[in-house]
Design a protein around this motif. Structure first.
Motif, PDB file in Angstrom:
ATOM      1  N   LEU A 182       0.830  -1.209   0.000  1.00  0.00           N
ATOM      2  CA  LEU A 182       0.000   0.000   0.000  1.00  0.00           C
ATOM      3  C   LEU A 182       0.863   1.257   0.000  1.00  0.00           C
ATOM      4  CD1 LEU A 182      -2.884  -0.975   2.428  1.00  0.00           C
ATOM      5  CD2 LEU A 182      -3.116  -0.366   0.016  1.00  0.00           C
TER       6      LEU A 182
ATOM      7  N   TYR B 211      -4.023   3.084  -4.509  1.00  0.00           N
ATOM      8  CA  TYR B 211      -4.903   1.966  -4.162  1.00  0.00           C
ATOM      9  C   TYR B 211      -5.452   2.163  -2.764  1.00  0.00           C
ATOM     10  CZ  TYR B 211      -3.009  -0.703  -8.121  1.00  0.00           C
ATOM     11  OH  TYR B 211      -2.642  -1.133  -9.357  1.00  0.00           O
ATOM     12  N   LYS B 212      -6.661   1.648  -2.571  1.00  0.00           N
ATOM     13  CA  LYS B 212      -7.277   1.638  -1.257  1.00  0.00           C
ATOM     14  C   LYS B 212      -7.527   0.186  -0.872  1.00  0.00           C
ATOM     15  CE  LYS B 212      -9.404   6.125  -1.621  1.00  0.00           C
ATOM     16  NZ  LYS B 212      -9.047   6.915  -0.504  1.00  0.00           N
TER      17      LYS B 212
ATOM     18  N   GLN C 153      -6.283   5.516   3.246  1.00  0.00           N
ATOM     19  CA  GLN C 153      -6.122   4.417   2.289  1.00  0.00           C
ATOM     20  C   GLN C 153      -6.864   3.163   2.732  1.00  0.00           C
ATOM     21  OE1 GLN C 153      -1.867   4.264   1.405  1.00  0.00           O
ATOM     22  NE2 GLN C 153      -2.262   3.134  -0.456  1.00  0.00           N
TER      23      GLN C 153
ATOM     24  N   THR D 228     -10.428   1.388   4.518  1.00  0.00           N
ATOM     25  CA  THR D 228     -11.830   1.461   4.923  1.00  0.00           C
ATOM     26  C   THR D 228     -12.165   0.159   5.636  1.00  0.00           C
ATOM     27  OG1 THR D 228     -12.389   2.819   3.009  1.00  0.00           O
ATOM     28  CG2 THR D 228     -14.209   1.732   4.124  1.00  0.00           C
TER      29      THR D 228
ATOM     30  N   TYR E 169      -8.649  -5.043  -2.351  1.00  0.00           N
ATOM     31  CA  TYR E 169      -8.019  -3.858  -2.932  1.00  0.00           C
ATOM     32  C   TYR E 169      -8.958  -3.186  -3.918  1.00  0.00           C
ATOM     33  CZ  TYR E 169      -3.458  -4.914  -1.009  1.00  0.00           C
ATOM     34  OH  TYR E 169      -2.396  -5.122  -0.147  1.00  0.00           O
TER      35      TYR E 169
ATOM     36  N   GLY F  92      -9.121   0.407  -6.598  1.00  0.00           N
ATOM     37  CA  GLY F  92      -8.331   1.452  -7.234  1.00  0.00           C
ATOM     38  C   GLY F  92      -8.854   1.771  -8.605  1.00  0.00           C
TER      39      GLY F  92
END
Length: 190
Positions: free
Chosen positions: A108, A114-115, A155, A157, A186, A188
């Protein structure tokens, strides 16, 4: 091991030690308090947003292993492991999963666009409210370890499904063991 890996391991070990120092009463109170947020989406900064009844409201564009990189498909890579399992009635991350979390945190940090959605789950035992709270606590435990390694809270949740999305059906320890988990999803820009 390289010096950087030793430092990362030291940070993770310190974080676990501090997390283990919290009292059982505080943990129980936290779980009870959080049960009032059942079905909520929780950003890593701790703010709770209620009213998400449809997964489409919280879902971004999930990235496949192929889109993320070859290491996500390589069974020898820690990044190929995207499920963290937990003991019964616990949100404490087991030692076996610390290197997996560290690898994802490093990824990350290298990919700030990316989240990561941490999806907390529980087995069917306990009330639905308790299991939502426990799933959230599990996801928060993973989030804290990642943040300790430098991953920005924006980044990450956190979503808790409690017992609502079992990995396997069944009413025995073998099934329950696979349902007590946090899944790393992931998201994004494709």
């Amino acid at each position: 091991m390289h010096l950087k890996q030793y430092k990362l391991f030291g940070i993770v070990l310190l974080t676990l030690t501090l997390a283990a120092c919290s009292s059982t009463e505080e943990k129980a109170a936290s779980i009870i308090d959080q049960s009032q947020n059942a079905g909520a989406v929780v950003p890593a900064d701790g703010a709770t947003t209620k009213g998400y009844s449809d997964e489409a409201d919280i879902a971004g564009t999930e990235l496949s292993a192929e889109e993320l990189g070859a290491e996500f498909s390589d069974p020898q890579s820690l990044l190929s492991k995207r499920t963290i399992y937990f003991q019964y009635d616990s949100s404490q991350v087991q030692q076996d999963f610390i290197p997996v979390i560290a690898a994802h945190a490093a990824y990350l940090l290298q990919h700030p666009n990316y989240k990561l959605v941490l999806e907390g789950h529980a087995d069917e035992r306990g009330s639905p409210e308790y299991n939502i709270a426990l799933g959230e606590q599990r996801a928060k435990a993973v989030s804290r370890l990642m943040e300790a390694q430098g991953v920005p809270p924006a980044q990450i949740t956190i979503v808790s499904y409690g017992e609502e999305k079992p990995a396997v059906d069944g009413h025995d320890e073998a099934a329950w063991q696979l349902n007590r988990r946090v899944e790393l999803v992931y998201e994004g820009v494709k």
